[in-house]
Design a protein around this motif. Sequence first.
Motif, PDB file in Angstrom:
ATOM      1  N   UNK A   2      64.932 119.931  31.781  1.00  0.00           N
ATOM      2  CA  UNK A   2      63.877 120.464  32.128  1.00  0.00           C
ATOM      3  C   UNK A   2      63.028 120.207  33.563  1.00  0.00           C
ATOM      4  N   UNK A   3      63.349 119.726  34.303  1.00  0.00           N
ATOM      5  CA  UNK A   3      63.042 119.326  35.629  1.00  0.00           C
ATOM      6  C   UNK A   3      63.817 119.635  36.288  1.00  0.00           C
ATOM      7  N   UNK A   4      65.339 120.167  36.347  1.00  0.00           N
ATOM      8  CA  UNK A   4      65.884 121.229  36.948  1.00  0.00           C
ATOM      9  C   UNK A   4      65.508 122.198  38.436  1.00  0.00           C
ATOM     10  N   UNK A   5      64.322 122.248  37.664  1.00  0.00           N
ATOM     11  CA  UNK A   5      63.914 123.549  39.354  1.00  0.00           C
ATOM     12  C   UNK A   5      63.157 122.867  40.387  1.00  0.00           C
ATOM     13  N   UNK A   6      62.360 121.627  39.496  1.00  0.00           N
ATOM     14  CA  UNK A   6      61.401 121.537  40.566  1.00  0.00           C
ATOM     15  C   UNK A   6      61.801 120.600  41.488  1.00  0.00           C
ATOM     16  N   UNK A   7      60.497 120.467  42.524  1.00  0.00           N
ATOM     17  CA  UNK A   7      61.095 119.703  43.769  1.00  0.00           C
ATOM     18  C   UNK A   7      61.297 117.851  43.461  1.00  0.00           C
ATOM     19  N   UNK A   8      62.339 117.375  44.046  1.00  0.00           N
ATOM     20  CA  UNK A   8      62.011 116.194  43.307  1.00  0.00           C
ATOM     21  C   UNK A   8      61.491 114.829  44.164  1.00  0.00           C
ATOM     22  N   UNK A   9      60.198 115.880  45.668  1.00  0.00           N
ATOM     23  CA  UNK A   9      59.443 114.968  45.380  1.00  0.00           C
ATOM     24  C   UNK A   9      57.895 115.075  44.411  1.00  0.00           C
ATOM     25  N   UNK A  10      57.900 116.340  43.878  1.00  0.00           N
ATOM     26  CA  UNK A  10      57.274 116.291  42.810  1.00  0.00           C
ATOM     27  C   UNK A  10      57.563 115.326  41.792  1.00  0.00           C
ATOM     28  N   UNK A  11      58.348 114.450  41.253  1.00  0.00           N
ATOM     29  CA  UNK A  11      59.291 114.021  40.047  1.00  0.00           C
ATOM     30  C   UNK A  11      58.061 112.572  40.110  1.00  0.00           C
ATOM     31  N   UNK A  12      57.447 112.207  39.038  1.00  0.00           N
ATOM     32  CA  UNK A  12      56.727 110.804  38.257  1.00  0.00           C
ATOM     33  C   UNK A  12      58.426 109.360  39.110  1.00  0.00           C
ATOM     34  N   UNK A  13      58.141 108.434  39.128  1.00  0.00           N
ATOM     35  CA  UNK A  13      58.940 107.808  39.289  1.00  0.00           C
ATOM     36  C   UNK A  13      59.973 107.474  38.257  1.00  0.00           C
ATOM     37  N   UNK A  14      59.418 107.421  36.371  1.00  0.00           N
ATOM     38  CA  UNK A  14      60.244 107.473  36.249  1.00  0.00           C
ATOM     39  C   UNK A  14      61.689 108.342  35.871  1.00  0.00           C
ATOM     40  N   UNK A  15      60.879 110.237  35.991  1.00  0.00           N
ATOM     41  CA  UNK A  15      62.410 111.126  36.051  1.00  0.00           C
ATOM     42  C   UNK A  15      62.444 110.735  37.514  1.00  0.00           C
ATOM     43  N   UNK A  16      62.517 110.593  38.482  1.00  0.00           N
ATOM     44  CA  UNK A  16      63.260 110.231  39.616  1.00  0.00           C
ATOM     45  C   UNK A  16      64.359 109.105  38.912  1.00  0.00           C
ATOM     46  N   UNK A  17      63.992 108.044  38.544  1.00  0.00           N
ATOM     47  CA  UNK A  17      65.104 107.353  38.497  1.00  0.00           C
ATOM     48  C   UNK A  17      66.384 108.061  37.341  1.00  0.00           C
ATOM     49  N   UNK A  18      65.542 108.415  36.649  1.00  0.00           N
ATOM     50  CA  UNK A  18      66.368 109.521  35.663  1.00  0.00           C
ATOM     51  C   UNK A  18      67.059 109.965  36.267  1.00  0.00           C
TER      52      UNK A  18
END
Length: 259
Positions: free
Chosen positions: A135-151
């Motif tokens: 569900x995050x595929x269209x988001x900019x990487x910099x807007x993700x939480x640390x947990x989302x970034x790890x995934x």
Amino acid sequence: MGDVLEVADVSVRRGGNIILSHVNWSVNEGERWIVLGANGAGKTTLIQLVSGRMHPTEGRVSIIGEELGKVNLSELRPLVGLSSSALDAKIPDTERVLDVVRTAAYGMTASWNESYDQEDDGRARSVLASLGVDHLSERKYGTLSSGEKKRVGIARALMPNPEVLVLDEPASGLDLGGRENLLRSLSDLSGEVAAPVMIMVTHHVEEIPRGFTHALLLKDGAVFASGEINEVITSKNISDIFNVEVSIEENAGRFSLRS
Ligand SMILES: Nc1ncnc2c1ncn2[C@@H]1O[C@H](COP(=O)(O)OP(=O)(O)OP(=O)(O)O)[C@@H](O)[C@H]1O
Ligand SMILES: [Mg+2]
């Protein structure tokens, strides 16, 4: 079954320091390994070797039967997917998440003008889904939480369909919920028939996902113990490598620790 990874009498010296000393390790098809040790024990150095990111000073490292030094590192790298906070830090904040994952097919960290075919697109979406972040595929990487970034970093490592997936401290910096969700994803992944061999580096026995089969303990650059997980993750071994008296319990594939 042949060795997927083989580390034979490997030493690494840097700037006069011995970082790894006579390490032997072999990883076979179907195994899931934990690499555990204190800060500075040499964990990251060891996985840099087995993921084809550096050469040993002495000894031999083979990845799927190909020996480091005899073939180009660039040929070996796609065989081993690596996820670490050092690699995550290289991803530009402005990059779209789908592109963060798709560019991994080309071994790059920023998108240029590659023409992605539909197959790449589909694979990127499916690896994101396997980590629960499609569900995050269209988001900019910099807007993700640390947990989302790890995934997303793990999805990126899986993108080229590697034979081996190496995770350097994937749960560090996550809160309890984030950690448990990630560990569940890793357990699920490790249970899939077509899953790559997995290697996860951690400092904490609580972070060992269910389904991991083996453990390698490092202390001061040397192998302290190695083998089946229940024989290696013991109160005595963990107390010895961290120089603190602890008691370890195992319950349904998860470990807990009391000081
Ligand atoms: N290029 C280098 N030159 C000199 N020393 C180095 C170099 N790279 C690593 N070291 C040292 O080697 C030791 C092992 O480093 P490594 O990063 O492999 O440890 P680690 O087990 O991953 O530790 P941590 O748990 O803190 O991540 C450390 O003492 C580190 O300072
Ligand atoms: Mg490290």
